[in-house]
Design an enzyme around this catalytic site. Structure first.
Site, PDB file in Angstrom:
ATOM      1  N   SER A  82       3.666  -3.504   4.255  1.00  0.00           N
ATOM      2  CA  SER A  82       3.687  -4.892   3.821  1.00  0.00           C
ATOM      3  C   SER A  82       4.991  -5.135   3.088  1.00  0.00           C
ATOM      4  CB  SER A  82       2.547  -5.161   2.824  1.00  0.00           C
ATOM      5  OG  SER A  82       1.287  -4.991   3.397  1.00  0.00           O
ATOM      6  N   GLY A 139       1.081  -7.080   5.097  1.00  0.00           N
ATOM      7  CA  GLY A 139       0.833  -8.238   4.247  1.00  0.00           C
ATOM      8  C   GLY A 139       2.166  -8.795   3.781  1.00  0.00           C
ATOM      9  N   ASN A 154       7.780  -2.423   2.088  1.00  0.00           N
ATOM     10  CA  ASN A 154       6.893  -1.340   2.516  1.00  0.00           C
ATOM     11  C   ASN A 154       6.407  -1.561   3.938  1.00  0.00           C
ATOM     12  OD1 ASN A 154       5.281   1.010   1.859  1.00  0.00           O
ATOM     13  ND2 ASN A 154       3.482  -0.339   1.836  1.00  0.00           N
ATOM     14  N   TYR A 159       0.827  -1.207   0.000  1.00  0.00           N
ATOM     15  CA  TYR A 159       0.000   0.000   0.000  1.00  0.00           C
ATOM     16  C   TYR A 159       0.860   1.256   0.000  1.00  0.00           C
ATOM     17  CZ  TYR A 159      -3.535   3.369   1.516  1.00  0.00           C
ATOM     18  OH  TYR A 159      -4.378   4.452   1.608  1.00  0.00           O
TER      19      TYR A 159
END
Lengths: 357, 357, 357, 357
Positions: free
Chosen positions: A237, A276, A202, A130
């Site tokens: 993530s 994630g 990220n 994201y």
């Protein structure tokens, strides 16, 4: 790629030697391409698409074996139900931002249709992290054309890192993150194999960031390099792609994928709830041609596989660090800025803890 | 084997042809042995051990590929964490009663030690269902000698069914259950393969019992054949072992194992909470010799595998029915009796619904 | 417990504070007991059993939620199929050596029978690591009495570490290993929770061993402390038990268990092929009484859970280090010796890399 | 809904009573909406989108628990990695055709953005089956507007079945398939609960098709109703959505989802290789409001759950049959025709086998 990589700073992590490019493309046949989307109008976009071809031109015709692992599943990787079932990966795939998973996933279908791939239906792989802090994700800036561009741009050779492709707007341990890659070469089972990693990084807290065990994140506090955001529950993530030319079966690819956890832990990833952390591993050591009814394949013996596990952990670790070292300070959506890891400060911390002369 | 099997009654289920023995031993190399433990003193025992050798004499030396599936996990099958990881099954294994899993599991270790198997450690497979209604399970009547006896008795050829081995004290759909077996032969991928099933059947409600879709359990109500017990939440379990000579990879063995669910459903198993419905599939189509560093193996293409799935479902279905047809009325612990399925009533029900002349 | 623990040497790992005992028993209700089996005749035994009661006296009556994760499954933990299905742990459980899993597992059944636990059948948890280098595992020295003794000895309070219980003959990163424990206290969701870890540590390469990021294993090479064995493919395993008083649902226990991977990686575990790295997490924050038809339980919100993840990683890391620090040099089977980690050398390495004054 | 449903023909399957609507919407709060896309220019489209709101208006604000199971994973259901991790479903979701998964998935993000759902990122659920025989899937006829329309059309009350929404162009057991629904009401744990199923049915061989055990597919051969296609390896898929108002935890939702396998088997689904048989179950018996740090929830005891399993199997079975009974003969892409199951022939077969007077 004007920015140096980790080893250019004199810092080495891990014990195994890298391949010639120290990149996932050291695995023969693997191609990587980026489409970087940066504009300030009509919306502020700092995003993109990174495409990976697992097996060169005939990625559709001759499947590779694959397996995945979710260390923390607050993310998306389409196509995994099919991979879990059959253990085959038979197409190029992409990584992009969270809200572009659909458009890129369907673009992979359209790309296959356009290239007259003789399959009735497609279940392509698209993963995401994201980037909504730096990019106006809700403006949906990624189009099918970007996915096509990344797919067409994919090449062997060196891989651009940092603020490129799907990694353009990413943030890692509260420094600027993005795309990174690395590789390892191991001898086992009487042969020489390469394991390569590519990450879209990220995730992570500053305080947990380590380089070769040195607590760099604590050494470079927010007083030195400001945090981009005051986060109670940090999100983010990491997608890790592992490639190897070793003859792994699908069940062994899954094992390899799980080892990305180790490399991630070494840098400081703990699988935060908002993250994630999804890992895909594929092995080109076997190729399964479409239409063959019984395929002859090779399997490395389990008791020969540990060096590949270590290689996967080390390549993941260094790929993340390469992403952070390569990434440059970026300003984007709503004027948000995320700072690059200052190389001099990194080297100073390494020296302080006895790792650099 | 004085009692007839399902087909001896003129009843055929499924569409595919069985192998010569209609048994798991139709898969070359598979051996089955039983040790049946029946005594009334010092405790009432109606139990035993069933042993399966997946690959003949060299079951330890040349592993087969394997995978398992738990449809409802209120049960035990040791060794599955290792199978899930490596996809290899490299030893004979056993099925027994719930409270004898440990003694039989360790007996498999001791048996390997006694036979000088050159492996440092062993993680053997032992599965169970619960026979405490007919057998005094808490008297722990199974000994290592029983496991050794079952292992030594294992042979190719016809397999005894019903009240034998691990199935001695089992109950199925409120009739007497036990061990059953069946097989199917399919042509696919240009070759001919066999799929065999062996079950230890100890699950199920009377009302859900079906034979080829005919509601036999409703036709033979408790007024005709008394229930053995008034159960609010029926327990019981079923272990299904699937064997095939097809060249399946581990991931494909897992797929095959999952298809036992289908055959179980056809007979009336719904995975009740108290049921341990655990399925193990192995494939002898590849053998992986110990010490080989890179093994050459074959993989059937996924698009050729569906006939094997149908075979697994049909063999499981018929194996359960064979268990119930072969089992004979038994009286045991605390004077409990469990009645056999009356063959004449079964045939009458089949005729009523247009399946038998 | 004459030997110091890691913190007694002035070394601190992690960022979160430990509980009062820095042990799994900081989680209220958790009890740990050891039975240590050391003898030279009739066989050389360096083994034992460690028992854990998750919820005090009423561990059988009021189940806790639980989940497990296998990072590398070359090991055994019985009872996991049932835990995966229902998410409940309703009995004490044990850790022992590989070849004693069966006897200890059945002993747990017998112990429940003896204590008149009103359940028809039992599917107890028993896990293992392999101690065959120091102990004559093939002489099967563990008996049901040892399991009973460990269960009866279980207590709250400090936990003996090193060469005790199931950890007696274990080896970790080519130093003497064994049992270790640690804990962390976190504030989240408006409350204060404890996470405790207990490990039976028997895995790892010397060269990968790290303490707070410092490459201690490379600093203390085989020239300083000899390797116990010349291993091409090192085996070994680690069992990690995580306990918390936080109100985790079963799915959240599974997430917690997976975080042991992170702590293991920090010390240098990479999930080698020969290693059974299996993690069980349970949460006493909810107790489910037998016989209740609908239970009222609490669930911590996912976005509040990350501190517990960090605590699990840190507690695992420190528990392993405590095991190694506490363990003492041992000589056993065939005269094999395994050396303790020399504390002075450890401290010297920490000083060299700027971690100790 | 001019066409009758299964029960309108006098045919009853299963033992448990249905809810008032015999539909998934018998579970309070569940809404279903269809957008049906049928046109012959510019391309031939026989497709659509079906939207489901698990918890009424506040589906985003108050999550439900959820779990999924893949019986055969040749299909796609996005969002499952997140569901597997957290066990929460916090948004409406959709089913469509294979090549529209991306556009519909991103449309769910856009819909949330448009409705100002205060979440930074979205990982929505979109599942698919393939309709390329009747619809020109490669013309990509589904647009975000169709997804919005289905979401906006969603309502409680009766659910249109057959050739509607995502089911428009589907084929089931070589008859026309599509959307179907059913429900069951059970008493357990001292309360009354409803289980509803909704299927998008697009799988299966004619020869395996059964209704209440009667081999209807063999009775209505291709000489009576032509096959739509000569298939060596039949594809197709089935998505099953299960809803219940029972207080299931996530791990229990996963158990419920797995029971769709049983209902599917009863109709004749065997999980063919080409089939994506993916099942999602959610439970509204607990609602977890966003922002709550520790949620109070209820859990049905495992030993009370079996009736819900039977309900799930029966509702799935009847939902499939309702889909087939409701679907009407359709002609589409390239002039392909798929025939409806002729009701008179169905009833004749049922009479022949003693199930209808």
């Amino acid at each position: 790629m004007g920015r140096p990589r980790l080893r250019d700073l004199g810092i080495t992590v891990g014990q195994l030697p890298p391949g010639p490019l120290n990149a996932i493309t050291d695995v023969a046949g693997v191609r990587v391409g980026h489409a970087t989307v940066i504009h300030d109008t009509p919306s502020v976009a700092r995003t993109g698409v990174t495409a990976i071809w697992p097996g060169g031109d005939d990625s559709w015709e001759r499947a590779v074996f694959a397996g995945y692992h979710s260390f923390n599943g607050n993310g998306e990787m389409t196509g995994t139900i099919w991979i879990e079932e059959q253990g085959l990966l038979a197409s190029p795939f992409c990584i992009t931002n969270t809200h572009a998973v659909g458009v890129v996933r369907d673009a992979l279908v359209a790309y296959a249709v356009e290239h007259k791939v003789p399959m009735e239906w497609h279940l392509p792989v698209t993963a995401e992290t994201y980037d909504g802090w730096l990019s106006d994700a809700e403006s949906f800036p990624v189009t099918p054309a970007h996915a096509f561009a990344a797919l067409d741009a994919a090449a062997s050779g060196p891989v651009a890192e940092g603020n490129v492709g799907g990694g353009t707007g990413m943030i890692c341990h509260a420094f600027k993150g993005g795309i990174g890659t690395a590789s390892r070469v191991v001898k086992t089972a009487g042969e020489t194999f390469t394991v390569g990693a590519l990450v879209q990084a990220n995730y992570g807290d500053r305080a947990l960031f380590r380089v070769d065990g040195v607590p760099v994140g604590r050494e470079i506090g927010p007083d030195v390099v400001p945090h981009h955001r005051d986060l109670a529950t940090p999100g983010g993530s990491i997608i890790v792609i592992l490639a190897t030319d070793a003859p792994l079966l699908p069940i062994q690819c899954k094992r390899l994928a799980r080892r990305a956890t180790t490399g991630l832990a070494w840098v400081g990833g703990i699988g935060s709830n908002g993250s994630g952390d999804i890992f895909l591993a594929f092995a080109t050591g076997n190729r399964v041609a479409r239409g063959v009814k019984i395929a002859a394949v090779r399997m490395i013996a389990p008791d020969q596989i540990t060096p590949l596990f270590q290689a996967a952990a080390e390549a993941t670790e260094e790929a993340i660090l390469n992403a952070v070292v390569a990434a440059e300070t970026m300003t984007g959506f709503k004027g948000h800025s995320v700072h690059a890891l200052p190389h001099d400060r990194l080297c100073a911390a390494m020296r302080k803890y006895g790792r650099l002369k």
